[in-house]
Scaffold this motif. Structure first.
Motif, PDB file in Angstrom:
ATOM      1  N   ASP A   1       0.912  -1.026   0.068  1.00  0.00           N
ATOM      2  CA  ASP A   1      -0.054  -0.019  -0.016  1.00  0.00           C
ATOM      3  C   ASP A   1       0.773   1.127  -0.063  1.00  0.00           C
ATOM      4  OD1 ASP A   1      -2.423  -1.433   0.058  1.00  0.00           O
ATOM      5  OD2 ASP A   1      -2.351  -1.517   2.323  1.00  0.00           O
ATOM      6  N   GLU A   2       0.507   2.397  -0.533  1.00  0.00           N
ATOM      7  CA  GLU A   2       0.783   3.558  -0.164  1.00  0.00           C
ATOM      8  C   GLU A   2       0.482   4.206   0.818  1.00  0.00           C
ATOM      9  OE1 GLU A   2       2.860   5.347  -2.448  1.00  0.00           O
ATOM     10  OE2 GLU A   2       3.139   3.747  -3.863  1.00  0.00           O
ATOM     11  N   VAL A   3       1.767   4.766   1.419  1.00  0.00           N
ATOM     12  CA  VAL A   3       1.554   5.175   2.889  1.00  0.00           C
ATOM     13  C   VAL A   3       1.133   6.689   2.819  1.00  0.00           C
ATOM     14  CG1 VAL A   3       2.531   5.986   5.071  1.00  0.00           C
ATOM     15  CG2 VAL A   3       3.254   3.872   4.091  1.00  0.00           C
ATOM     16  N   GLY A   4      -0.078   6.989   3.170  1.00  0.00           N
ATOM     17  CA  GLY A   4      -0.789   8.137   3.156  1.00  0.00           C
ATOM     18  C   GLY A   4      -1.875   8.610   4.169  1.00  0.00           C
ATOM     19  N   ASP A   5      -2.728   9.544   4.044  1.00  0.00           N
ATOM     20  CA  ASP A   5      -3.512   9.800   4.929  1.00  0.00           C
ATOM     21  C   ASP A   5      -4.594   8.631   5.301  1.00  0.00           C
ATOM     22  OD1 ASP A   5      -2.880  12.187   5.367  1.00  0.00           O
ATOM     23  OD2 ASP A   5      -4.319  12.944   3.990  1.00  0.00           O
ATOM     24  N   ASP A   6      -4.772   8.057   4.406  1.00  0.00           N
ATOM     25  CA  ASP A   6      -5.953   6.645   4.536  1.00  0.00           C
ATOM     26  C   ASP A   6      -5.359   5.586   5.376  1.00  0.00           C
ATOM     27  OD1 ASP A   6      -7.448   7.803   2.708  1.00  0.00           O
ATOM     28  OD2 ASP A   6      -6.849   6.456   1.086  1.00  0.00           O
ATOM     29  N   LEU A   7      -3.883   5.166   5.382  1.00  0.00           N
ATOM     30  CA  LEU A   7      -3.298   4.421   6.347  1.00  0.00           C
ATOM     31  C   LEU A   7      -3.290   5.063   7.653  1.00  0.00           C
ATOM     32  CD1 LEU A   7      -2.346   1.538   5.816  1.00  0.00           C
ATOM     33  CD2 LEU A   7      -0.051   2.658   5.720  1.00  0.00           C
ATOM     34  N   ALA A   8      -3.040   6.337   7.634  1.00  0.00           N
ATOM     35  CA  ALA A   8      -2.941   7.086   9.150  1.00  0.00           C
ATOM     36  C   ALA A   8      -4.234   7.085   9.811  1.00  0.00           C
ATOM     37  CB  ALA A   8      -2.500   8.656   8.628  1.00  0.00           C
ATOM     38  N   GLU A   9      -5.219   7.256   8.871  1.00  0.00           N
ATOM     39  CA  GLU A   9      -6.649   7.438   9.404  1.00  0.00           C
ATOM     40  C   GLU A   9      -7.025   5.678   9.796  1.00  0.00           C
ATOM     41  OE1 GLU A   9      -9.233   8.770   6.686  1.00  0.00           O
ATOM     42  OE2 GLU A   9      -8.446  10.803   6.764  1.00  0.00           O
ATOM     43  N   MET A  10      -6.590   4.795   9.202  1.00  0.00           N
ATOM     44  CA  MET A  10      -6.880   3.438   9.674  1.00  0.00           C
ATOM     45  C   MET A  10      -6.290   2.961  11.130  1.00  0.00           C
ATOM     46  SD  MET A  10      -5.668  -0.109   7.822  1.00  0.00           S
ATOM     47  CE  MET A  10      -4.029  -0.148   8.413  1.00  0.00           C
ATOM     48  N   PHE A  11      -4.962   3.568  11.182  1.00  0.00           N
ATOM     49  CA  PHE A  11      -4.353   3.244  12.379  1.00  0.00           C
ATOM     50  C   PHE A  11      -4.954   4.377  13.665  1.00  0.00           C
ATOM     51  CE2 PHE A  11      -0.756   1.910   9.771  1.00  0.00           C
ATOM     52  CZ  PHE A  11      -0.520   0.514  10.098  1.00  0.00           C
ATOM     53  N   ALA A  12      -5.561   5.289  13.109  1.00  0.00           N
ATOM     54  CA  ALA A  12      -6.085   6.302  14.191  1.00  0.00           C
ATOM     55  C   ALA A  12      -7.344   5.636  14.707  1.00  0.00           C
ATOM     56  CB  ALA A  12      -6.397   7.698  13.654  1.00  0.00           C
ATOM     57  N   ASP A  13      -7.969   4.839  13.773  1.00  0.00           N
ATOM     58  CA  ASP A  13      -9.435   4.477  14.328  1.00  0.00           C
ATOM     59  C   ASP A  13      -9.261   3.172  14.947  1.00  0.00           C
ATOM     60  OD1 ASP A  13     -10.372   6.638  13.218  1.00  0.00           O
ATOM     61  OD2 ASP A  13     -11.060   5.643  11.012  1.00  0.00           O
ATOM     62  N   MET A  14      -7.847   2.340  14.888  1.00  0.00           N
ATOM     63  CA  MET A  14      -7.877   1.157  15.403  1.00  0.00           C
ATOM     64  C   MET A  14      -7.440   1.406  16.966  1.00  0.00           C
ATOM     65  SD  MET A  14      -5.672  -0.891  12.388  1.00  0.00           S
ATOM     66  CE  MET A  14      -5.544  -2.098  13.621  1.00  0.00           C
ATOM     67  N   ARG A  15      -7.612   0.237  17.699  1.00  0.00           N
ATOM     68  CA  ARG A  15      -7.255   0.132  19.032  1.00  0.00           C
ATOM     69  C   ARG A  15      -5.890  -0.700  19.002  1.00  0.00           C
ATOM     70  NH1 ARG A  15      -6.896  -2.744  23.828  1.00  0.00           N
ATOM     71  NH2 ARG A  15      -6.664  -1.564  25.749  1.00  0.00           N
ATOM     72  N   LEU A  16      -4.650  -0.314  19.022  1.00  0.00           N
ATOM     73  CA  LEU A  16      -3.380  -1.202  18.812  1.00  0.00           C
ATOM     74  C   LEU A  16      -3.171  -1.839  20.251  1.00  0.00           C
ATOM     75  CD1 LEU A  16      -1.520   1.199  16.530  1.00  0.00           C
ATOM     76  CD2 LEU A  16      -2.884  -0.427  15.659  1.00  0.00           C
ATOM     77  N   VAL A  17      -2.765  -3.217  19.962  1.00  0.00           N
ATOM     78  CA  VAL A  17      -1.891  -3.975  21.080  1.00  0.00           C
ATOM     79  C   VAL A  17      -0.634  -2.905  21.012  1.00  0.00           C
ATOM     80  CG1 VAL A  17      -3.016  -6.081  20.428  1.00  0.00           C
ATOM     81  CG2 VAL A  17      -0.824  -5.382  19.537  1.00  0.00           C
ATOM     82  N   PRO A  18       0.292  -3.113  22.331  1.00  0.00           N
ATOM     83  CA  PRO A  18       1.462  -2.325  22.243  1.00  0.00           C
ATOM     84  C   PRO A  18       2.275  -2.695  21.042  1.00  0.00           C
ATOM     85  CG  PRO A  18       0.790  -3.519  24.277  1.00  0.00           C
ATOM     86  CD  PRO A  18      -0.033  -3.842  23.501  1.00  0.00           C
ATOM     87  N   THR A  19       2.531  -1.456  20.594  1.00  0.00           N
ATOM     88  CA  THR A  19       3.124  -1.696  19.344  1.00  0.00           C
ATOM     89  C   THR A  19       4.370  -0.805  18.896  1.00  0.00           C
ATOM     90  OG1 THR A  19       1.156  -1.925  18.251  1.00  0.00           O
ATOM     91  CG2 THR A  19       2.725  -1.386  16.791  1.00  0.00           C
ATOM     92  N   LEU A  20       5.465  -1.389  18.413  1.00  0.00           N
ATOM     93  CA  LEU A  20       6.768  -0.671  17.851  1.00  0.00           C
ATOM     94  C   LEU A  20       6.532  -0.497  16.250  1.00  0.00           C
ATOM     95  CD1 LEU A  20       9.320   0.527  18.601  1.00  0.00           C
ATOM     96  CD2 LEU A  20      10.366  -1.669  18.262  1.00  0.00           C
ATOM     97  N   ALA A  21       6.491   0.533  15.831  1.00  0.00           N
ATOM     98  CA  ALA A  21       6.596   0.949  14.511  1.00  0.00           C
ATOM     99  C   ALA A  21       7.673   1.518  14.212  1.00  0.00           C
ATOM    100  CB  ALA A  21       5.299   2.151  14.192  1.00  0.00           C
ATOM    101  N   PHE A  22       8.077   1.128  12.755  1.00  0.00           N
ATOM    102  CA  PHE A  22       9.338   1.792  12.121  1.00  0.00           C
ATOM    103  C   PHE A  22       8.785   2.266  10.934  1.00  0.00           C
ATOM    104  CE2 PHE A  22      13.433   0.755   9.986  1.00  0.00           C
ATOM    105  CZ  PHE A  22      13.748   1.968  10.082  1.00  0.00           C
ATOM    106  N   VAL A  23       9.215   3.494  10.822  1.00  0.00           N
ATOM    107  CA  VAL A  23       8.914   4.511   9.399  1.00  0.00           C
ATOM    108  C   VAL A  23      10.014   4.892   8.817  1.00  0.00           C
ATOM    109  CG1 VAL A  23       7.457   6.166   8.359  1.00  0.00           C
ATOM    110  CG2 VAL A  23       6.720   5.009  10.502  1.00  0.00           C
ATOM    111  N   ASP A  24      10.241   4.424   7.722  1.00  0.00           N
ATOM    112  CA  ASP A  24      11.771   4.516   7.008  1.00  0.00           C
ATOM    113  C   ASP A  24      11.385   4.997   5.448  1.00  0.00           C
ATOM    114  OD1 ASP A  24      14.254   5.038   6.350  1.00  0.00           O
ATOM    115  OD2 ASP A  24      14.688   3.014   6.439  1.00  0.00           O
ATOM    116  N   PRO A  25      10.645   6.211   5.210  1.00  0.00           N
ATOM    117  CA  PRO A  25      10.347   6.418   3.991  1.00  0.00           C
ATOM    118  C   PRO A  25      11.575   6.780   2.992  1.00  0.00           C
ATOM    119  CG  PRO A  25      10.089   8.303   5.435  1.00  0.00           C
ATOM    120  CD  PRO A  25      10.475   7.118   6.349  1.00  0.00           C
ATOM    121  N   TRP A  26      11.485   6.391   1.834  1.00  0.00           N
ATOM    122  CA  TRP A  26      12.715   6.980   0.777  1.00  0.00           C
ATOM    123  C   TRP A  26      13.005   8.398   0.745  1.00  0.00           C
ATOM    124  CZ3 TRP A  26      17.015   5.160  -0.453  1.00  0.00           C
ATOM    125  CH2 TRP A  26      17.758   5.632  -1.834  1.00  0.00           C
ATOM    126  N   GLY A  27      11.810   9.037   0.744  1.00  0.00           N
ATOM    127  CA  GLY A  27      11.796  10.535   0.829  1.00  0.00           C
ATOM    128  C   GLY A  27      11.234  11.284   2.049  1.00  0.00           C
TER     129      GLY A  27
END
Length: 378
Positions: free
Chosen positions: A115-141
């Motif tokens: 998937d392309e990382v954008g507002d849709d993905l951000a909104e998906m995570f915002a609406d979810m209740r996450l278990v304890p999560t370590l997220a790594f974000v390493d965009p090319w630009g």
């Protein structure tokens, strides 16, 4: 260099980045496993790449999975989600995951998305209740990297985020009308507009400090979040290329990551970490250059001691309480505080209980344990 070309061989700064991430994952998972209500933990990598370099070296996705496979507790508890917008890289990652020895030992099969990382993905995570999560974000630009996404990933209990911040591209993009929308999404429209005006009058070093501080301010969520940077110098151009930035809601995560980043730093002044990886050939030129989030990152231990005397004059606290109350927003580790207090004791600014003569020596110096009681003289 394209993203695909990047994976032809692992560069030294990539090794340091990976070391910081995997060490933190190990510490974070040990702490969070018994505290997760669901019994699950999650690791999310939104720009994962193929999982290995052409020379066969594993990158973070396979290293994290390997760590989980080899740990009896982690393999039963960790849910892993990987994503790459490049379909070729995501397919390659799927194949590399399948080829991992004992991958079937994991209770939860790794998920690979394209998937392309954008507002849709951000909104998906915002609406979810996450278990304890370590997220790594390493965009090319910088496309897809937004404060909205970072805040969505760390909003729930036990969740932290580590992201790779390409300073050069952001620096060039701030005043580029073609990417104005991306810059606004990263810094906030009001802050981005103010930055565009302020940057006009700054020299390169001032620009760097200002941009990183503004990013930290945006991510701090009005100082509710803890933000910690680690700087990388370009191996060829002798200037800053990236920052690895850690964001957490909890001071314990911040403290653990500070210790990890300090140990990975290549330049230290008075044993205070620079929070930088600087290639050996450039170290001499950068002995005194410590661009960072906060101006405190340039102060040695004697200055720390003066600060402690000023802040705690007339008070009595344990060594651990002093560290916990003072270290946020500084580059100083627990060992730095203990050395600063040892110097203050020698110079007569504090009284310690037990006193120096009743504490054991280590490496020729008196120890300064967490439970030692410190009285700051008036």
């Amino acid at each position: 260099m394209s993203k695909v070309e990047f994976f032809s061989e692992q560069r030294e700064q990539s090794k340091i980045k990976t070391a910081i991430l995997t060490k933190y994952f190990g510490a974070w998972s040990r702490i969070m496993m018994p505290r997760s209500d669901s019994g699950k933990l999650a690791y999310i990598d939104l720009f994962s790449g193929p999982g290995k370099f052409e020379d066969g070296s594993f990158s973070t996705p396979l290293l994290i999975l390997e760590k989980c496979i080899n740990d009896e507790k982690l393999k039963e508890k960790v849910v892993t989600i990987f994503n790459d917008g490049n379909s070729n890289l995501s397919k390659e990652l799927e194949e590399n995951i399948k080829a991992l020895p004992d991958i079937e030992a994991l209770k939860y099969e790794p998920q690979v998305m394209n998937d392309e990382v954008g507002d849709d993905l951000a909104e998906m995570f915002a609406d979810m209740r996450l278990v304890p999560t370590l997220a790594f974000v390493d965009p090319w630009g910088y496309k897809g990297l937004t404060t909205k996404l970072i805040n969505a990933l760390i909003k729930d209990f036990g969740s932290d985020c580590i992201f790779f911040f390409n300073y050069n591209r952001i620096n060039m993009g701030i005043n580029n009308k073609l990417v104005k929308q991306h810059m606004n999404a990263l810094f906030g429209e009001e802050s981005a507009n103010e930055m565009r005006e302020t940057l006009k009058d700054l020299n390169p070093e001032e620009k760097e400090a200002y941009i990183v501080n503004e990013l930290a301010e945006a991510l701090s969520n009005e100082h509710f979040n803890y933000v910690l940077p680690f700087r990388f110098l370009d191996e060829k151009k002798n200037k800053t290329s990236h920052y690895l930035i850690f964001v957490s809601k909890h001071s314990l995560g911040y403290t653990i990551m500070k210790e990890i980043m300090a140990k990975e730093s290549t330049v230290k002044d008075d044993n205070v970490a620079s929070f930088s990886y600087i290639p050996v050939k450039h170290i001499e030129k950068h002995q005194n250059v410590q661009l960072s989030l906060l101006s405190q990152y340039e102060r040695p231990l004697d200055s720390l001691g003066k600060d402690l005397v000023d802040q705690f004059k007339g008070k009595k606290l344990t060594v651990k309480h002093i560290f916990d109350r003072h270290h946020i927003g500084t580059p100083f580790t627990s060992a730095n505080y203990k050395e600063a207090l040892r110097r203050l004791e020698e110079d007569g600014y504090i009284l310690a209980d037990p006193p120096a003569e009743k504490r054991p020596k280590r490496d020729g110096k008196r120890t300064m344990g967490d439970k030692v009681s410190i009285t700051f003289l008036v």
